[in-house]
Design a protein around this motif. Structure first.
Motif, PDB file in Angstrom:
ATOM      1  N   HIS A 459       0.860  -1.184   0.000  1.00 45.60           N
ATOM      2  CA  HIS A 459       0.000   0.000   0.000  1.00 45.60           C
ATOM      3  C   HIS A 459       0.896   1.232   0.000  1.00 45.60           C
ATOM      4  N   VAL A 460       0.657   2.105  -0.951  1.00 44.23           N
ATOM      5  CA  VAL A 460       1.461   3.330  -1.045  1.00 44.23           C
ATOM      6  C   VAL A 460       0.565   4.483  -0.598  1.00 44.23           C
ATOM      7  N   SER A 461       1.068   5.320   0.334  1.00 43.29           N
ATOM      8  CA  SER A 461       0.232   6.440   0.806  1.00 43.29           C
ATOM      9  C   SER A 461       0.157   7.527  -0.254  1.00 43.29           C
ATOM     10  N   ALA A 462      -0.986   8.133  -0.303  1.00 42.33           N
ATOM     11  CA  ALA A 462      -1.151   9.266  -1.216  1.00 42.33           C
ATOM     12  C   ALA A 462      -1.705  10.422  -0.391  1.00 42.33           C
ATOM     13  N   PRO A 463      -0.842  11.102   0.393  1.00 45.36           N
ATOM     14  CA  PRO A 463      -1.334  12.101   1.343  1.00 45.36           C
ATOM     15  C   PRO A 463      -2.147  13.216   0.685  1.00 45.36           C
ATOM     16  N   ASN A 464      -1.772  13.572  -0.550  1.00 46.69           N
ATOM     17  CA  ASN A 464      -2.499  14.677  -1.179  1.00 46.69           C
ATOM     18  C   ASN A 464      -3.706  14.227  -1.990  1.00 46.69           C
ATOM     19  N   GLY A 465      -3.807  12.940  -2.214  1.00 47.31           N
ATOM     20  CA  GLY A 465      -4.910  12.413  -3.004  1.00 47.31           C
ATOM     21  C   GLY A 465      -4.848  12.890  -4.447  1.00 47.31           C
ATOM     22  N   GLY A 466      -5.989  12.900  -5.112  1.00 38.31           N
ATOM     23  CA  GLY A 466      -6.042  13.348  -6.506  1.00 38.31           C
ATOM     24  C   GLY A 466      -5.613  12.248  -7.452  1.00 38.31           C
ATOM     25  N   ASP A 467      -5.029  12.660  -8.589  1.00 36.47           N
ATOM     26  CA  ASP A 467      -4.560  11.654  -9.545  1.00 36.47           C
ATOM     27  C   ASP A 467      -3.159  11.224  -9.141  1.00 36.47           C
ATOM     28  N   VAL A 468      -3.018   9.944  -8.838  1.00 33.95           N
ATOM     29  CA  VAL A 468      -1.725   9.450  -8.357  1.00 33.95           C
ATOM     30  C   VAL A 468      -1.056   8.637  -9.449  1.00 33.95           C
ATOM     31  N   LEU A 469       0.186   8.982  -9.731  1.00 33.88           N
ATOM     32  CA  LEU A 469       0.931   8.240 -10.754  1.00 33.88           C
ATOM     33  C   LEU A 469       1.851   7.239 -10.053  1.00 33.88           C
ATOM     34  N   VAL A 470       1.636   5.963 -10.333  1.00 39.64           N
ATOM     35  CA  VAL A 470       2.493   4.925  -9.735  1.00 39.64           C
ATOM     36  C   VAL A 470       3.495   4.473 -10.778  1.00 39.64           C
ATOM     37  N   LYS A 471       4.766   4.631 -10.457  1.00 40.82           N
ATOM     38  CA  LYS A 471       5.805   4.222 -11.399  1.00 40.82           C
ATOM     39  C   LYS A 471       6.430   2.929 -10.906  1.00 40.82           C
TER      40      LYS A 471
END
Ligand code: ATP
Length: 577
Positions: A459-471
């Motif tokens: 699980h990768v945190s996305a503190p800002n949310g929105g569109d998250v780009l996972v590389k």
């Protein structure tokens, strides 16, 4: 295993199974009681049973009793023979057989000639190596059956990682002739790893393990990756110089010299076979005592020319005179790590197994080459460590109980991967994340050397949310070296003095590894490698999490899925290898 042509084994329900380690120096038998593997003592009370047979007046002796006959019945005593199984005479090393029955060429294989029948007039018998192994295994199984109160039918036997198919087939056939079904041959380092991982307190986690199996005539080191409960052997090295008998030799020379110094005119005990045998047996027991205590005695009646000899030695002195052997073992372990393409910083655990691993100095020298975070599993460094002489037999017993209910053919199928090198990913696969300093860092998901197929999820945190780009990228480690601040030395030539001492090591106490100098700092850091995939997860909640799953198939193709935890939908992509 199926090529032995042996008669069908017992029905699974009728099996009584044990684990066996069958070494050149010692063997052990273990069985499972209440889910715990226990090593069985034989009739003499020995758990490490010397791999020796001796014949006196037609009686067969084995184990410690046979070992004692090395002094006055050496020619009818067969020792150090395990490694000859399945080998041609010209490819064996008979070094260790000079003080017992000599191996000889016998057609395609090796044999020994001993007087195994009573009566002066009885001719000596020539026993093939297979026959010797069969007779010995029969005794081992007999001891186990007696202890358990029922006939042992089947066993898992450990073998070195460099045992070839011919050697394995010869061992299975020798066991079959002793009426023992071999359920499986498992490699010695894997047996040791199994014994550790089966303990209730063990956490089965991904790790890199070094198994240093230090025996009497050989030292074998294996680098094993444990990923998701599956073991992969990454590299092995074998050495026949730096092992237990080399340490015996150091003490034999030490005491022989002392004997000659105190008894001028007496003959050198190393020049007479019987004296040499007494010297060897007592030196070995002094060596073992030095693993427990800081002082040990040495005492032999009529060592040479009818002269008794008694002496003592302290551990420090022993460690000084045996330094070359200890250093050889360190180099061996380092070379194995290197051969696996790893650094000492990659190693999570070092399992010390084999009798010589009781030696405290070996464990402490090894802890000097590994970082503090690496666990050195030996009696002198870790209170919970298993007895190094017992770990492999326990592992074999655990494996035996695990597979005893299978039909013979299924065992071969289902357990093959556990003992051979399986395909694995070379580099780590993970995602890029951003640390507090705003730098891109690699977060491993599938560690390097993971056996495939494998599936891992994070699980990768996305503190800002929105569109998250996972590389999704490959990662590999490199070692970052930070040099210490230069310091002015108080005694500039202390190093030079130490080097000189080394030449005269017989007289000086050693401090070769406890150097207080500040060392350079070495740490393992991840380097971001090539990008494998990019996945965009849209509209993630603030403070939300993205679940990334990576599946690596057997053909090394990779499937990546990414989705918001608790959210709907997601992205999925397949990459070919
Ligand atoms: P190999 O096949 O290499 O000959 P093995 O696997 O048959 O060895 P092990 O029992 O693992 O045999 O190792 C035997 C060696 O361990 C012998 O040299 C013996 O002296 C040594 N040894 C046993 N116990 C101790 C101890 N407590 N301290 C130091 N050395 C020991």
């Amino acid at each position: 295993m199926s090529d032995t042509g042996a008669k069908a084994g017992p029905e699974p329900s009728e099996r009584t199974v044990i684990g066996i380690t069958f070494g050149n120096s010692n063997s052990s038998i273990a069985y499972l009681v209440d889910d715990k593997a226990e090593v069985i003592a034989n009739e003499d009370g020995d758990r490490q049973i010397p791999t020796i047979l001796s014949y006196v007046d037609g009686e067969e002796y084995y184990g410690q009793q046979a070992k004692n006959f090395l002094v006055r019945n050496s020619e009818n005593t067969v020792a150090y023979f395990r490694d000859f199984l399945g080998k041609e005479f010209k490819s064996i090393d008979p070094t260790h057989n000079h003080a017992s029955a000599h191996p000889q060429e016998s057609g395609e294989t090796v044999s020994f000639t001993v007087k195994d029948k009573a009566g002066e007039e009885e001719a000596a018998s020539t026993l093939s190596i297979s026959e010797v192994a069969t007779r010995y295994l029969r005794r081992l199984v007999g001891s186990a059956s007696e202890y358990l109160g029922k006939k042992v039918t089947s066993a898992v036997i450990t073998v070195p990682t460099n045992f070839n198919d011919k050697q394995k087939a010869a061992l299975v056939a020798a066991a079959a002739a002793a009426d023992l079904e071999v359920l499986q041959l498992i490699s010695e380092p894997i047996a040791a790893a199994l014994a550790y991982d089966a303990r209730p307190e063990a956490k089965v986690q991904d790790k890199v393990i070094v198994v240093a199996d230090l025996g009497g005539t050989r030292s074998d080191v294996a680098i094993v990756a444990s990923r998701g409960g599956m073991y992969t052997v990454l590299a092995t090295v074998h050495d026949y110089e730096f092992a237990g008998v080399a340490l015996d030799k150091v003490l034999m020379d030490h005491f022989a010299k002392e004997f000659l110094k105190k008894n001028s005119g007496a003959k050198d005990p190393r020049e007479n076979a019987r004296s040499l045998a007494k010297l060897r047996l007592e030196s070995e027991s002094t060596k073992r005592a030095l693993s427990l205590g800081t002082n040990a005695s040495f005492s032999v009646e009529s060592l040479s020319d009818g002269v008794d000899f008694a002496s003592t030695i302290n551990r420090l002195r022993y460690e000084t005179i045996a330094r070359a052997v200890f250093e050889g073992i360190n180099r061996l372990v380092e070379s194995a790590v290197k051969k696996a393409g790893l650094d000492v910083l990659d190693v999570d655990e070092v399992i010390l197994s084999g009798g010589t691993s009781h030696t405290p100095r070996i464990a402490s020298n090894l802890s000097n080459i590994f970082p503090q975070s690496t666990r050195i599993l030996a009696p002198s460094t870790e209170v919970t460590a298993l007895n190094p002489s017992e770990a492999e037999a326990r592992g074999a017993a655990l494996q035996a109980s695990l597979i005893q209910d299978y039909e013979a053919e299924d065992i071969e199928q289902s357990t093959h991967a556990a003992v051979t090198t399986v395909p694995h990913v070379a580099n780590a696969i993970g995602v890029i994340s951003v640390n507090e300093a705003g730098e891109e860092v690699f977060v491993p998901i599938v560690p390097p050397e993971t056996a495939v197929p494998a599936r891992r999820t994070v699980h990768v945190s996305a503190p800002n949310g929105g569109d998250v780009l996972v590389k999704v990228v490959e990662g590999n480690t490199h070692i970052k070296v930070t040099q210490p601040e230069p310091k002015t030395k108080e005694n500039g030539d202390s190093k030079a003095a130490k080097v000189e001492d080394a030449d005269d090591s017989d007289e000086e106490d050693s401090d070769f590894s406890e150097d207080e100098e500040e060392e350079e700092k070495r740490e393992k850091v991840w380097k971001i490698g090539s990008t494998l995939a990019e996945a965009g997860v849209k509209g993630v909640k603030k403070g939300g999490k993205v679940e990334v799953s990576i599946t690596v198939n057997s053909d090394l193709s990779v499937i990546v899925t990414a989705r918001e935890v608790g959210g709907k939908g997601g992205v999925r992509g397949t990459l070919t290898s």
